[in-house]
Enzyme design. Sequence first.
Site, PDB file in Angstrom:
ATOM      1  N   GLY A 130      -1.260 -15.216  10.685  1.00 30.05           N
ATOM      2  CA  GLY A 130       0.035 -14.945  11.109  1.00 30.05           C
ATOM      3  C   GLY A 130       0.798 -15.019  10.079  1.00 30.05           C
ATOM      4  N   ARG A 148      -4.416   0.335  15.049  1.00 34.21           N
ATOM      5  CA  ARG A 148      -4.399   1.461  16.005  1.00 34.21           C
ATOM      6  C   ARG A 148      -3.966   2.682  15.102  1.00 34.21           C
ATOM      7  NH1 ARG A 148       0.640   0.357  19.482  1.00 34.21           N
ATOM      8  NH2 ARG A 148       1.157  -1.319  18.308  1.00 34.21           N
ATOM      9  N   ASP A 206       5.291  -2.185   6.875  1.00 37.89           N
ATOM     10  CA  ASP A 206       5.310  -1.108   7.706  1.00 37.89           C
ATOM     11  C   ASP A 206       6.398  -0.573   8.563  1.00 37.89           C
ATOM     12  OD1 ASP A 206       5.271  -3.227   9.442  1.00 37.89           O
ATOM     13  OD2 ASP A 206       3.417  -2.843  10.574  1.00 37.89           O
ATOM     14  N   ARG A 230     -10.753  52.713 -21.470  1.00 40.68           N
ATOM     15  CA  ARG A 230     -11.408  52.904 -20.222  1.00 40.68           C
ATOM     16  C   ARG A 230     -12.175  54.138 -20.279  1.00 40.68           C
ATOM     17  NH1 ARG A 230      -6.061  55.168 -17.463  1.00 40.68           N
ATOM     18  NH2 ARG A 230      -6.213  57.296 -17.976  1.00 40.68           N
ATOM     19  N   TYR A 274      -9.284  33.097 -19.737  1.00 37.22           N
ATOM     20  CA  TYR A 274     -10.338  32.171 -19.938  1.00 37.22           C
ATOM     21  C   TYR A 274     -11.642  32.516 -20.313  1.00 37.22           C
ATOM     22  CZ  TYR A 274     -13.041  27.844 -18.289  1.00 37.22           C
ATOM     23  OH  TYR A 274     -13.582  26.810 -18.342  1.00 37.22           O
ATOM     24  N   LYS A 333      -3.142   0.893   6.507  1.00 41.59           N
ATOM     25  CA  LYS A 333      -1.927   1.288   7.306  1.00 41.59           C
ATOM     26  C   LYS A 333      -0.508   1.484   6.287  1.00 41.59           C
ATOM     27  CE  LYS A 333       0.693  -1.237  10.251  1.00 41.59           C
ATOM     28  NZ  LYS A 333       1.108  -1.779  11.463  1.00 41.59           N
ATOM     29  N   ASN A 336       7.140  45.855 -17.525  1.00 35.29           N
ATOM     30  CA  ASN A 336       6.844  46.003 -16.018  1.00 35.29           C
ATOM     31  C   ASN A 336       5.304  45.918 -16.030  1.00 35.29           C
ATOM     32  OD1 ASN A 336       6.057  47.561 -13.535  1.00 35.29           O
ATOM     33  ND2 ASN A 336       8.094  48.277 -13.616  1.00 35.29           N
ATOM     34  N   SER A 341       8.526  -6.308   6.108  1.00 33.71           N
ATOM     35  CA  SER A 341       7.142  -5.722   6.435  1.00 33.71           C
ATOM     36  C   SER A 341       7.086  -4.395   5.573  1.00 33.71           C
ATOM     37  CB  SER A 341       7.075  -5.479   7.914  1.00 33.71           C
ATOM     38  OG  SER A 341       7.156  -6.636   8.640  1.00 33.71           O
TER      39      SER A 341
HETATM   40  C1  UD1 Z   1       6.483  -9.964  14.407  1.00 34.70           C
HETATM   41  C2  UD1 Z   1       7.234 -11.116  14.807  1.00 34.70           C
HETATM   42  C3  UD1 Z   1       8.220 -10.658  15.998  1.00 34.70           C
HETATM   43  C4  UD1 Z   1       8.852  -9.424  15.779  1.00 34.70           C
HETATM   44  C5  UD1 Z   1       8.040  -8.233  15.375  1.00 34.70           C
HETATM   45  C6  UD1 Z   1       8.967  -7.173  14.912  1.00 34.70           C
HETATM   46  C7  UD1 Z   1       6.153 -13.191  14.259  1.00 34.70           C
HETATM   47  C8  UD1 Z   1       5.137 -14.324  14.617  1.00 34.70           C
HETATM   48  N1  UD1 Z   1       6.605 -12.352  15.220  1.00 34.70           N
HETATM   49  O1  UD1 Z   1       5.639  -9.775  15.523  1.00 34.70           O
HETATM   50  O2  UD1 Z   1       9.174 -11.868  16.518  1.00 34.70           O
HETATM   51  O3  UD1 Z   1       9.823  -9.062  16.957  1.00 34.70           O
HETATM   52  O4  UD1 Z   1       7.308  -8.892  14.406  1.00 34.70           O
HETATM   53  O5  UD1 Z   1       7.909  -6.136  14.598  1.00 34.70           O
HETATM   54  O6  UD1 Z   1       6.444 -13.094  13.226  1.00 34.70           O
HETATM   55  N2  UD1 Z   1       0.954  -9.554   8.694  1.00 34.70           N
HETATM   56  C9  UD1 Z   1       0.454 -10.251   7.758  1.00 34.70           C
HETATM   57  N3  UD1 Z   1      -0.227 -11.385   7.624  1.00 34.70           N
HETATM   58  C10 UD1 Z   1      -0.557 -11.834   9.034  1.00 34.70           C
HETATM   59  C11 UD1 Z   1       0.070 -11.372  10.136  1.00 34.70           C
HETATM   60  C12 UD1 Z   1       0.903 -10.241  10.171  1.00 34.70           C
HETATM   61  O7  UD1 Z   1       0.564  -9.878   6.520  1.00 34.70           O
HETATM   62  O8  UD1 Z   1      -1.578 -12.788   9.214  1.00 34.70           O
HETATM   63  C13 UD1 Z   1       1.763  -8.675   8.440  1.00 34.70           C
HETATM   64  C14 UD1 Z   1       1.844  -7.196   9.234  1.00 34.70           C
HETATM   65  O9  UD1 Z   1       0.747  -6.530   8.434  1.00 34.70           O
HETATM   66  C15 UD1 Z   1       2.867  -6.674   9.285  1.00 34.70           C
HETATM   67  C16 UD1 Z   1       3.722  -7.929   9.683  1.00 34.70           C
HETATM   68  O10 UD1 Z   1       3.210  -9.091   9.129  1.00 34.70           O
HETATM   69  O11 UD1 Z   1       3.362  -5.631   8.484  1.00 34.70           O
HETATM   70  C17 UD1 Z   1       4.349  -8.014  11.121  1.00 34.70           C
HETATM   71  O12 UD1 Z   1       2.793  -8.499  11.964  1.00 34.70           O
HETATM   72  P1  UD1 Z   1       2.801  -8.140  13.364  1.00 34.70           P
HETATM   73  O13 UD1 Z   1       1.290  -8.545  13.483  1.00 34.70           O
HETATM   74  O14 UD1 Z   1       2.899  -6.543  13.461  1.00 34.70           O
HETATM   75  O15 UD1 Z   1       3.630  -9.112  14.255  1.00 34.70           O
HETATM   76  P2  UD1 Z   1       4.145  -8.985  15.573  1.00 34.70           P
HETATM   77  O16 UD1 Z   1       3.161  -9.582  16.359  1.00 34.70           O
HETATM   78  O17 UD1 Z   1       4.625  -7.442  15.695  1.00 34.70           O
HETATM   79 CA    CA Z   2       4.511  -5.489  14.801  1.00 33.62          CA
END
Ligand code: UD1
Ligand code: CA
Length: 467
Positions: free
Chosen positions: A86, A16, A110, A450, A397, A23, A387, A108
């Site tokens: 995940g 997004r 982000d 000059r 240069y 990001k 001045n 995280s």
């Molecule tokens: C996750 C949580 C959720 C929480 C939310 C808060 C899980 C399953 N869910 O959801 O309970 O409320 O964060 O923001 O954990 N990332 C990876 N590898 C992956 C997937 C994600 O590195 O395979 C990283 C993403 O870059 C991000 C962070 O993990 O920095 C969270 O991932 P995101 O997909 O935002 O999780 P949510 O679904 O928002």
């Molecule tokens: Ca998220």
Amino acid sequence: MSAVDVVIMAAGKGTRMKSKLPKVLHRLAGRALLGHVVDTAAGLKPRQVVVITGHGAAEVEPALTQMVGDAAAFKLDFARQEPQLGTGHAVQQALPALADDGTVVVLSGDVPLTQLDTLQALIKSSGGDKLALLTLALPDPTGYGRIVRGADDAVQAIVEHKDATEAQRAIGEIYSGIMAVPAKLLRNWLGRVDNKNAQGEYYLTDIVKLAVADGVRVVGHKITDEVQVAGVNSPVQLAELERAYQRRQAHRLMEQGVRLADPARFDLRGTLQCGQDVAIDVNCVFEGTVSLGEGVKIGANCVIANASIAAGAVIHPFTHIDGEKAGVTVGAGALIGPFARLRPGARLGAEVHIGNFVEVKNSTLADGAKANHLAYLGDATVGERVNYGAGSITANYDGANKHRTVIEADVHIGSNCVLVAPITIGAGGTVGGGSTLTKSTAPGALSIGRARQASIPNWSRPKKAAK
Ligand code: UD1
Ligand code: CA
């Protein structure tokens, strides 16, 4: 307390943001999001920080290595997660790097504005034998994992929004994505999570169920400050967090006595130190390391980076100062601008005046020197009370090398002069307006370089031919 190891998840795509830049490298207050997270993590004095990378890893890893630098007190490690299956799968990638005797803090990449004391309290809640989750009650919890608590208030499960029942979706308390957990337990539980859920992902949040099954207490450490757990998913959210961060910095400065004309129009991308009675008008941007002495006034619309400005100096509107690595120093009581430009290595003494459209680079101006209009001073050493006339420049240069211009004390340089370096203008000397000088001059001399003026008396202008 057991040792702390930090895992930062940063493998996600950030679709997004609609950007080519990964990001976590987008900037908040001039620093990459991931840089903020690592800075906060460093405050925990961890043994190591393991960053899970995936999307954009080839860009993220060197960028972060550079940001952290060699001086870091912790070991920085990367673990690649490919493909991204995940958050549980993400943390699994860090397991080989983690020792069993520590507490793991999961962050995280982000979520940039979590505070150190919040993480310290979370680690305390974990206490070396419990799973501690950072949680928050939200008016609109849509999309987040919900915290399901039992009768004794202990957390029973985190249910992801997509997997939740209507009753569970009514729960306002959400999981922030941040946890503290004993490494040994984490390793055991991550070996047991599956992907049988609505998204077909390995959820880190499923370890809560496993903890409960194993009789390990799960503590929900609830905070009320949304900004600390707010993630960046879009340019809109990034801008909102930027403003929240700037508002906090502005308030901190005002509490120290700094007078900001409008805290909503103030930006600090670095560190700013202020003496007493500093006043800053609207729309100023400060970058890198800036210090302002007592009573300094900054006019509207100034950009000031890596500079040290001494007491009583006034920086008039629309001035641009950037010291980069070499820095800029402005002496006490100096008057700068409006529309002045001070570049790296500008060293201005007390009571120096730099006026509109004057550029100064790698030059020292001693106390009381003045260059008030439309001028360039590059690679120059300028004495006291010199001045320097309007429109004059140091030709520093030659197309290959830079050379120095020395203007000794009390020299008067007329308007529109070119001083071809290397050259020295002797103390107390005068240079006639419009001169181009290529040779050094003796102290006290008047130098003119000059064409001599010619005036032809009673000159009649040509007339148009009659038709
Ligand atoms: C996750 C949580 C959720 C929480 C939310 C808060 C899980 C399953 N869910 O959801 O309970 O409320 O964060 O923001 O954990 N990332 C990876 N590898 C992956 C997937 C994600 O590195 O395979 C990283 C993403 O870059 C991000 C962070 O993990 O920095 C969270 O991932 P995101 O997909 O935002 O999780 P949510 O679904 O928002
Ligand atoms: Ca998220």
